[in-house]
Scaffold this motif. Structure first.
Motif, PDB file in Angstrom:
ATOM      1  N   PRO A 188     -44.966  31.288  28.793  1.00  0.00           N
ATOM      2  CA  PRO A 188     -44.882  32.236  27.673  1.00  0.00           C
ATOM      3  C   PRO A 188     -45.623  33.550  27.927  1.00  0.00           C
ATOM      4  N   ASP A 189     -46.772  33.468  28.589  1.00  0.00           N
ATOM      5  CA  ASP A 189     -47.502  34.694  28.905  1.00  0.00           C
ATOM      6  C   ASP A 189     -46.747  35.519  29.939  1.00  0.00           C
ATOM      7  N   MET A 190     -46.130  34.849  30.922  1.00  0.00           N
ATOM      8  CA  MET A 190     -45.313  35.561  31.907  1.00  0.00           C
ATOM      9  C   MET A 190     -44.195  36.319  31.207  1.00  0.00           C
ATOM     10  N   LEU A 191     -43.502  35.629  30.289  1.00  0.00           N
ATOM     11  CA  LEU A 191     -42.388  36.264  29.584  1.00  0.00           C
ATOM     12  C   LEU A 191     -42.874  37.412  28.701  1.00  0.00           C
ATOM     13  N   GLY A 192     -44.052  37.236  28.108  1.00  0.00           N
ATOM     14  CA  GLY A 192     -44.609  38.291  27.276  1.00  0.00           C
ATOM     15  C   GLY A 192     -44.904  39.540  28.079  1.00  0.00           C
ATOM     16  N   GLN A 193     -45.497  39.368  29.267  1.00  0.00           N
ATOM     17  CA  GLN A 193     -45.808  40.523  30.103  1.00  0.00           C
ATOM     18  C   GLN A 193     -44.539  41.139  30.690  1.00  0.00           C
ATOM     19  N   PHE A 194     -43.560  40.283  30.990  1.00  0.00           N
ATOM     20  CA  PHE A 194     -42.267  40.780  31.468  1.00  0.00           C
ATOM     21  C   PHE A 194     -41.617  41.642  30.380  1.00  0.00           C
ATOM     22  N   SER A 195     -41.636  41.135  29.156  1.00  0.00           N
ATOM     23  CA  SER A 195     -41.067  41.859  28.025  1.00  0.00           C
ATOM     24  C   SER A 195     -41.735  43.217  27.848  1.00  0.00           C
ATOM     25  N   ASN A 196     -43.050  43.252  27.957  1.00  0.00           N
ATOM     26  CA  ASN A 196     -43.771  44.512  27.795  1.00  0.00           C
ATOM     27  C   ASN A 196     -43.366  45.537  28.850  1.00  0.00           C
ATOM     28  N   ALA A 197     -43.202  45.074  30.093  1.00  0.00           N
ATOM     29  CA  ALA A 197     -42.813  45.989  31.171  1.00  0.00           C
ATOM     30  C   ALA A 197     -41.428  46.570  30.920  1.00  0.00           C
ATOM     31  N   VAL A 198     -40.488  45.723  30.479  1.00  0.00           N
ATOM     32  CA  VAL A 198     -39.138  46.214  30.201  1.00  0.00           C
ATOM     33  C   VAL A 198     -39.151  47.203  29.041  1.00  0.00           C
ATOM     34  N   LYS A 199     -39.947  46.919  28.038  1.00  0.00           N
ATOM     35  CA  LYS A 199     -40.060  47.835  26.904  1.00  0.00           C
ATOM     36  C   LYS A 199     -40.621  49.192  27.340  1.00  0.00           C
ATOM     37  N   GLN A 200     -41.567  49.160  28.286  1.00  0.00           N
ATOM     38  CA  GLN A 200     -42.130  50.417  28.785  1.00  0.00           C
ATOM     39  C   GLN A 200     -41.074  51.231  29.523  1.00  0.00           C
ATOM     40  N   ILE A 201     -40.244  50.545  30.312  1.00  0.00           N
ATOM     41  CA  ILE A 201     -39.171  51.235  31.035  1.00  0.00           C
ATOM     42  C   ILE A 201     -38.160  51.794  30.046  1.00  0.00           C
ATOM     43  N   TYR A 202     -37.839  51.004  29.036  1.00  0.00           N
ATOM     44  CA  TYR A 202     -36.906  51.456  27.998  1.00  0.00           C
ATOM     45  C   TYR A 202     -37.453  52.680  27.262  1.00  0.00           C
ATOM     46  N   ALA A 203     -38.743  52.668  26.998  1.00  0.00           N
ATOM     47  CA  ALA A 203     -39.364  53.747  26.226  1.00  0.00           C
ATOM     48  C   ALA A 203     -39.280  55.090  26.931  1.00  0.00           C
ATOM     49  N   VAL A 204     -39.169  55.065  28.262  1.00  0.00           N
ATOM     50  CA  VAL A 204     -39.101  56.333  28.994  1.00  0.00           C
ATOM     51  C   VAL A 204     -37.717  56.585  29.590  1.00  0.00           C
ATOM     52  N   GLY A 205     -36.706  55.897  29.053  1.00  0.00           N
ATOM     53  CA  GLY A 205     -35.350  56.286  29.431  1.00  0.00           C
ATOM     54  C   GLY A 205     -34.399  55.207  29.883  1.00  0.00           C
ATOM     55  N   GLY A 206     -34.873  54.041  30.316  1.00  0.00           N
ATOM     56  CA  GLY A 206     -33.979  52.997  30.802  1.00  0.00           C
ATOM     57  C   GLY A 206     -33.098  52.447  29.693  1.00  0.00           C
ATOM     58  N   ARG A 207     -31.805  52.237  29.969  1.00  0.00           N
ATOM     59  CA  ARG A 207     -30.896  51.718  28.961  1.00  0.00           C
ATOM     60  C   ARG A 207     -30.056  50.528  29.439  1.00  0.00           C
ATOM     61  N   SER A 208     -29.587  50.527  30.662  1.00  0.00           N
ATOM     62  CA  SER A 208     -28.748  49.431  31.171  1.00  0.00           C
ATOM     63  C   SER A 208     -29.561  48.584  32.135  1.00  0.00           C
ATOM     64  N   PHE A 209     -29.741  47.300  31.807  1.00  0.00           N
ATOM     65  CA  PHE A 209     -30.596  46.414  32.598  1.00  0.00           C
ATOM     66  C   PHE A 209     -29.808  45.244  33.188  1.00  0.00           C
ATOM     67  N   TRP A 210     -30.095  44.946  34.446  1.00  0.00           N
ATOM     68  CA  TRP A 210     -29.573  43.752  35.122  1.00  0.00           C
ATOM     69  C   TRP A 210     -30.801  42.907  35.450  1.00  0.00           C
ATOM     70  N   ILE A 211     -30.977  41.786  34.761  1.00  0.00           N
ATOM     71  CA  ILE A 211     -32.159  40.946  34.935  1.00  0.00           C
ATOM     72  C   ILE A 211     -31.762  39.648  35.625  1.00  0.00           C
ATOM     73  N   HIS A 212     -32.302  39.432  36.822  1.00  0.00           N
ATOM     74  CA  HIS A 212     -31.988  38.222  37.586  1.00  0.00           C
ATOM     75  C   HIS A 212     -32.792  37.039  37.058  1.00  0.00           C
ATOM     76  N   ASN A 213     -32.156  35.871  37.063  1.00  0.00           N
ATOM     77  CA  ASN A 213     -32.893  34.647  36.764  1.00  0.00           C
ATOM     78  C   ASN A 213     -33.816  34.304  37.923  1.00  0.00           C
ATOM     79  N   THR A 214     -34.876  33.569  37.634  1.00  0.00           N
ATOM     80  CA  THR A 214     -35.750  33.081  38.695  1.00  0.00           C
ATOM     81  C   THR A 214     -35.027  31.991  39.474  1.00  0.00           C
ATOM     82  N   GLY A 215     -35.087  32.031  40.796  1.00  0.00           N
ATOM     83  CA  GLY A 215     -34.414  31.041  41.621  1.00  0.00           C
ATOM     84  C   GLY A 215     -35.097  29.684  41.584  1.00  0.00           C
ATOM     85  N   PRO A 216     -34.450  28.671  42.146  1.00  0.00           N
ATOM     86  CA  PRO A 216     -35.009  27.320  42.170  1.00  0.00           C
ATOM     87  C   PRO A 216     -36.158  27.203  43.167  1.00  0.00           C
ATOM     88  N   VAL A 217     -37.371  27.409  42.681  1.00  0.00           N
ATOM     89  CA  VAL A 217     -38.555  27.390  43.547  1.00  0.00           C
ATOM     90  C   VAL A 217     -38.678  26.074  44.300  1.00  0.00           C
TER      91      VAL A 217
END
Length: 263
Positions: A200-229
């Motif tokens: 949950p903390d990983m996802l929270g920090q991931f979410s914050n980073a995407v929001k920061q990118i969005y805030a300065v102009g990013g609009r179309s996102f391609w988000i890869h799933n994590t592979g089978p570690v």
């Protein structure tokens, strides 16, 4: 081995991220694949030269199959981000950290091998993980967006090496990261349940980073799933696993359970 997937003729982007709540809503299917630039964030799965520029070139046999020489990728050939660039008709992405011969006219790559979502409380030499975590990459992007236009305004060769101002809102933003956060936990001898509890903390920090990118102009996102570690050879070799925990495919099922929790 060098992968030879069929050419990506179209890129139907389904932007899914349950943890993000943007206003206005942007989690929609893109109506067009006419992206003039790509800005990438991530780890070794999409690093086209960041860590090599910072800490020394990835040595042979990296790059031997396609480039025929080390090319900044921790792979013998091209990466998925290279095939995406080819499909969109833009050049392979130059690493943001590479100051030699870089062309950022159609985007930039902020990924470095060994990067994590969450900053690691260790040095690169201690753990093998990059200090360029996702939050650092998002700051680098914000800085690049501002400074690139200042440089471009100088005209001449500078203008040709930087993206046009409107490319930032029209670009495709790709993110491939999270795998190293899981293995970092295993290296600290955390149990599978402890690693899963950190998701949950990983996802929270991931979410914050995407929001920061969005805030300065990013609009179309391609988000890869994590592979089978649990299918990675180094996971099977370095981390304690019992025979009973190996599935029918030869993968470590507890590690893959952690991976699926990041989907």
């Amino acid at each position: 081995m060098e992968a030879h997937p069929s050419r990506l003729v179209t890129l139907s982007l389904f932007i899914w991220m349950a943890s993000l709540q943007f206003s206005p809503m942007i989690l929609t299917k893109a109506s067009s694949c006419d992206f003039p630039a790509i800005f990438n964030f991530g780890d070794s799965n999409s690093d086209t030269g960041g860590l090599s520029a910072a800490l020394g070139q990835a040595p042979s046999p990296n790059g031997e199959t396609y480039f025929h020489h080390p090319a900044g990728r921790y792979s013998d050939g091209r990466l998925i981000i290279d095939f995406i660039a080819e499909s969109l008709g833009v050049p392979y992405l130059s690493a943001y950290l590479d100051s030699v011969g870089s062309n950022f006219s159609h985007g930039a790559n902020f990924a470095t091998a060994g990067s994590t979502i969450r900053p690691q409380n260790t040095t690169q030499s201690q753990s093998g993980y990059s200090p360029i975590s996702l939050n650092v990459q998002s700051v680098q992007y914000s800085d690049f967006k501002k400074r690139s236009q200042t440089v471009r305004s100088q005209g001449g060769i500078f203008e040709t090496l930087m993206p046009k101002a409107d490319y930032f809102s029209k670009a495709l933003y790709t993110i491939d990261i999270g795998q190293n956060d899981l293995t970092a936990g295993y290296k600290l001898n955390l149990t599978t349940e402890q690693v899963k509890a950190s998701v949950p903390d990983m996802l929270g920090q991931f979410s914050n980073a995407v929001k920061q990118i969005y805030a300065v102009g990013g609009r179309s996102f391609w988000i890869h799933n994590t592979g089978p570690v649990g299918c990675l050879p180094y996971s099977l070799d370095r981390f304690l696993i019992t025979a009973a925990q190996i599935d029918k495919y030869g993968c470590a099922s507890p590690f893959n359970e952690d991976s699926s929790s990041l989907l």
